[in-house]
Design a protein around this motif. Structure first.
Motif, mmCIF file in Angstrom:
data_model
loop_
_atom_site.group_PDB
_atom_site.id
_atom_site.type_symbol
_atom_site.label_atom_id
_atom_site.label_comp_id
_atom_site.label_asym_id
_atom_site.label_seq_id
_atom_site.Cartn_x
_atom_site.Cartn_y
_atom_site.Cartn_z
ATOM 1 N N VAL A 34 -16.607 2.031 1.390
ATOM 2 C CA VAL A 34 -15.932 0.756 1.610
ATOM 3 C C VAL A 34 -15.259 0.332 0.306
ATOM 4 N N PHE A 35 -13.967 0.005 0.397
ATOM 5 C CA PHE A 35 -13.188 -0.397 -0.776
ATOM 6 C C PHE A 35 -12.732 -1.848 -0.605
ATOM 7 N N GLU A 36 -12.381 -2.496 -1.723
ATOM 8 C CA GLU A 36 -11.865 -3.856 -1.703
ATOM 9 C C GLU A 36 -10.400 -3.847 -2.121
ATOM 10 N N PHE A 37 -9.561 -4.518 -1.320
ATOM 11 C CA PHE A 37 -8.140 -4.608 -1.647
ATOM 12 C C PHE A 37 -7.925 -5.558 -2.813
ATOM 13 N N PRO A 38 -7.190 -5.115 -3.843
ATOM 14 C CA PRO A 38 -6.954 -5.999 -4.995
ATOM 15 C C PRO A 38 -5.794 -6.970 -4.787
ATOM 16 N N SER A 39 -4.919 -6.717 -3.787
ATOM 17 C CA SER A 39 -3.743 -7.566 -3.615
ATOM 18 C C SER A 39 -3.300 -7.569 -2.169
ATOM 19 N N THR A 40 -2.557 -8.625 -1.808
ATOM 20 C CA THR A 40 -2.005 -8.702 -0.456
ATOM 21 C C THR A 40 -0.881 -7.698 -0.252
ATOM 22 N N ASP A 41 -0.167 -7.341 -1.311
ATOM 23 C CA ASP A 41 0.891 -6.335 -1.187
ATOM 24 C C ASP A 41 0.314 -4.998 -0.730
ATOM 25 N N LEU A 42 -0.827 -4.632 -1.288
ATOM 26 C CA LEU A 42 -1.462 -3.382 -0.891
ATOM 27 C C LEU A 42 -1.985 -3.476 0.546
ATOM 28 N N GLN A 43 -2.431 -4.654 0.952
ATOM 29 C CA GLN A 43 -2.842 -4.842 2.343
ATOM 30 C C GLN A 43 -1.660 -4.620 3.283
ATOM 31 N N ASP A 44 -0.492 -5.121 2.913
ATOM 32 C CA ASP A 44 0.703 -4.906 3.728
ATOM 33 C C ASP A 44 1.061 -3.429 3.803
ATOM 34 N N ASP A 45 0.908 -2.720 2.691
ATOM 35 C CA ASP A 45 1.165 -1.274 2.706
ATOM 36 C C ASP A 45 0.283 -0.591 3.743
ATOM 37 N N PHE A 46 -0.970 -0.994 3.805
ATOM 38 C CA PHE A 46 -1.876 -0.381 4.788
ATOM 39 C C PHE A 46 -1.480 -0.762 6.205
ATOM 40 N N LEU A 47 -1.283 -2.050 6.460
ATOM 41 C CA LEU A 47 -1.043 -2.524 7.824
ATOM 42 C C LEU A 47 0.267 -1.996 8.396
ATOM 43 N N PHE A 48 1.247 -1.715 7.543
ATOM 44 C CA PHE A 48 2.527 -1.206 8.022
ATOM 45 C C PHE A 48 2.649 0.312 7.894
ATOM 46 N N GLY A 49 1.507 0.996 7.719
ATOM 47 C CA GLY A 49 1.490 2.456 7.764
ATOM 48 C C GLY A 49 1.987 3.150 6.522
ATOM 49 N N ARG A 50 1.903 2.473 5.382
ATOM 50 C CA ARG A 50 2.407 3.065 4.139
ATOM 51 C C ARG A 50 1.273 3.540 3.224
ATOM 52 N N MET A 51 0.164 3.999 3.819
ATOM 53 C CA MET A 51 -0.938 4.558 3.042
ATOM 54 C C MET A 51 -1.427 5.833 3.706
#
Length: 592
Positions: free
Chosen positions: A139-156
């Motif tokens: 389990v990892f913790e997201f450091p920023s909302t930008d990185l969360q957006d990368d995940f949610l929009f399929g950019r990881m």
């Protein structure tokens, strides 16, 4: 059919929503760890417990089948892995729970990178120990909302590096392209398997519109001396019936299974599972239920939230819609709620009729739209749900209710809008909710659709079954929304007249709502309108000895004409008498 008495209501002293370390639960009376809130609707204090979510749509699940062909620059190794990553939307800080099942013999490292398919990326999260076996979870913790957006929009993406391929052995983009997943363990087998610690992960896609209904399954596992892989029908506590066997059962295993219409229905109800047999455990070494991803197959009730339904009424144009499912076996209600309030800080579930201030029984997962979660209902709460005496309310400030709606069958058609429902799934953070009801002459319908898609270029109702692309039937003329003087994304609402073809499309659940953008001209989110179908909650323990209930109200959306009668019972009336009286009136109505 209504029953009335002078039975007192619950005394409630404090109901608060919780944002703790679980994002899929609701709270009943837990101390707040984010802000103290005062609820002005009424005062309450109820004991609370957490309950796991049963439906897949409340989880934010992304998956991937990793391979050497996806490595950039490639190619990588001739190996595979399957992975499931769950985004903890309500946890603070936001988490990413990733589990990977691989068959790499000389693994060097495993990490989560940000980057689009076909491009390299930067490492964001590294698994700390890759030597613990073929099944790795962290389990990892997201450091920023930008990185969360990368995940949610399929950019990881996930990537495994090995000693032989230090620059990339296998890789897979984390997307929402799969319809279902299964995490297989020895603990789930019936009878319990012995002498094994094996695990596995399966991912499945499903073509709704294909007349042959093909289910494509990828399985990676570490079962020693496997002897077969079975797809079976049944709940998690059942041996079930055999649907199909795989031609190949050594890992990795890939198979296409042709489902019957009945089996396809069971798939979206999470009633299919995979069972892997072995020499040591011929009945099953590991097993796992196939859980649908971001999909609602059957809903029980909806709610239209407005300011006018608050007691006393609130003067606002803000509104919302709710869709709930209910499991009659486990008494678990799962919900998704969309609303237009930007400053909402809490949402609650309450008991009371539409003219009553009611009693709050639970704080929901969050106040900000959209709201996903689950709650296990007591027998009496279940009874109130089926009596249209349960409501959802959203508050601002120090607990001031702004919008509210009764859970009922008044809007008997619903749609859950998701990128996974598009023909050619779209991985996106956007979603939506639609509710609809026909007029009594079946010549028109009124609707309301909430969503969070910015800058749509076209939206409307299209004709087509799930998995089919259809033609536009009703277009939303004005995509701009203004509420209380502010520009908002939604809701869209209105009324359209129906011809015979349109009516047939709706009745056959072949009418869907689609939202298009410049980036996704064929649609970014969509959902077919389906008829509510509450399960038969016939547990007599759910009938309290007295109270005020409208137990037949949910029949009104499905049967016409509706017959009603008022029956007065006192506190000494038994649940048996109550249920017999209700049954007698309903039977009489059907006979008439």
């Amino acid at each position: 059919l209504s029953f009335t008495s002078s039975k007192p209501k619950h005394n409630v002293s404090a109901i608060v929503a919780q944002k703790g370390d679980q994002d899929l639960f609701v709270s009943r009376g837990q101390s707040p760890n984010f802000v103290a809130m005062r609820c002005v609707l009424l005062v309450a204090c109820l004991a609370i417990s957490f309950h796991m979510v049963s439906a897949g749509f409340v989880h934010v699940v992304y998956t991937t089948t990793m391979s050497g062909a996806q490595v950039v620059p490639g190619p990588g190794e001739d190996a595979y892995a399957t992975a499931v990553c769950v985004y903890g939307r309500y946890v603070t800080p936001v988490t990413l729970d990733c589990e990977v099942q691989h068959n790499i013999t000389d693994i060097l490292s495993l990490g989560v990178y940000n980057g689009t398919a076909g491009n390299t990326g930067d490492l964001q999260f590294a698994f700390s120990d890759v030597t613990q076996g073929r099944n790795l979870r962290q389990v990892f913790e997201f450091p920023s909302t930008d990185l969360q957006d990368d995940f949610l929009f399929g950019r990881m993406f996930l990537q495994i590096n090995s000693n032989e391929f230090p620059g990339g052995s296998i890789r897979g983009q984390l997307l929402q392209n799969d319809r279902a997943y299964a995490k297989m363990t020895a603990e789930q087998t019936i009878p319990p398997s012995t002498g094994t610690t094996s695990e596995g992960i399966a991912l499945a896609t499903y073509e709704f519109a294909n007349p042959e209904r093909w289910l494509s399954i990828d399985v990676v596992h570490d079962v020693v001396r496997p002897t077969g892989i079975e797809l079976r029908e049944g709940e998690s506590n059942q041996v079930g019936s055999l649907v199909s066997t795989f031609d190949e059962f050594t890992s990795p295993a890939f198979d296409n299974v042709q489902l019957t219409q009945h089996e396809g229905e069971r798939l979206v109800e999470d009633l299919l599972f995979l069972n892997i047999r072995s020499e040591q455990n011929p009945d099953g070494d590991i097993r796992g239920q196939l859980i649908t991803i971001d999909y609602i197959g059957v809903a029980a009730f909806t709610a239209h939230l407005t300011g006018g339904k608050v007691v006393p009424p609130v003067d606002t144009d803000h509104s919302g819609c709710a869709i709930v499912t209910y499991d009659c076996e486990n008494d678990v209600m799962d919900y998704v709620i969309f609303h237009s309030l930007n400053n909402a800080n809490a949402a609650f579930l309450g008991i009371g009729d539409e003219n009553d201030g009611g009693v709050l029984i639970a704080g929901l997962s969050t106040g900000a739209s959209p709201i996903y979660g689950s709650i296990k209902l007591s027998d009496e709460e279940s009874f109130q749900l089926y009596s249209s005496n349960m409501f959802v309310t959203v508050t601002v400030g120090e607990g001031t209710p702004v919008i509210r709606g009764q859970l009922s069958t008044d809007h008997s058609y619903w749609a859950y809008l998701s990128g996974t429902n598009e023909v050619g799934p779209v991985t996106t953070a956007y979603h939506g909710c639609g509710i609809l009801r026909l007029n009594s002459e079946l010549t028109a319908f009124e609707f309301e659709v909430h969503h969070n898609v910015p800058n749509p270029v076209l939206a409307g109702f299209f004709g087509g079954a799930e998995g089919e692309a259809g033609r536009l039937r009703f277009e939303i003329d004005n995509l701009n929304v203004e509420i209380d003087g502010d520009d908002e994304l939604s809701p869209w609402s209105g009324e359209f007249e129906l011809d015979d073809d349109d009516l047939q499309a709706l009745l056959q659940e072949r009418l869907y709502f689609n939202i298009e953008t410049l980036e996704h001209p064929n649609g970014v989110i969509r959902g077919n309108f389906k008829k509510l179908n509450p399960c038969n909650d016939d547990d007599d323990e759910g009938f309290p000895s007295s109270g005020s209930y409208n137990v037949a109200s949910y029949f009104s959306a499905f049967y016409s004409p509706t017959y009603s009668a008022d029956i007065q019972i006192d506190d000494s009336a038994s649940a048996l008498k109550l249920s017999i009286a209700a049954m007698a009136v309903v039977v009489a109505a059907l006979i008439l």
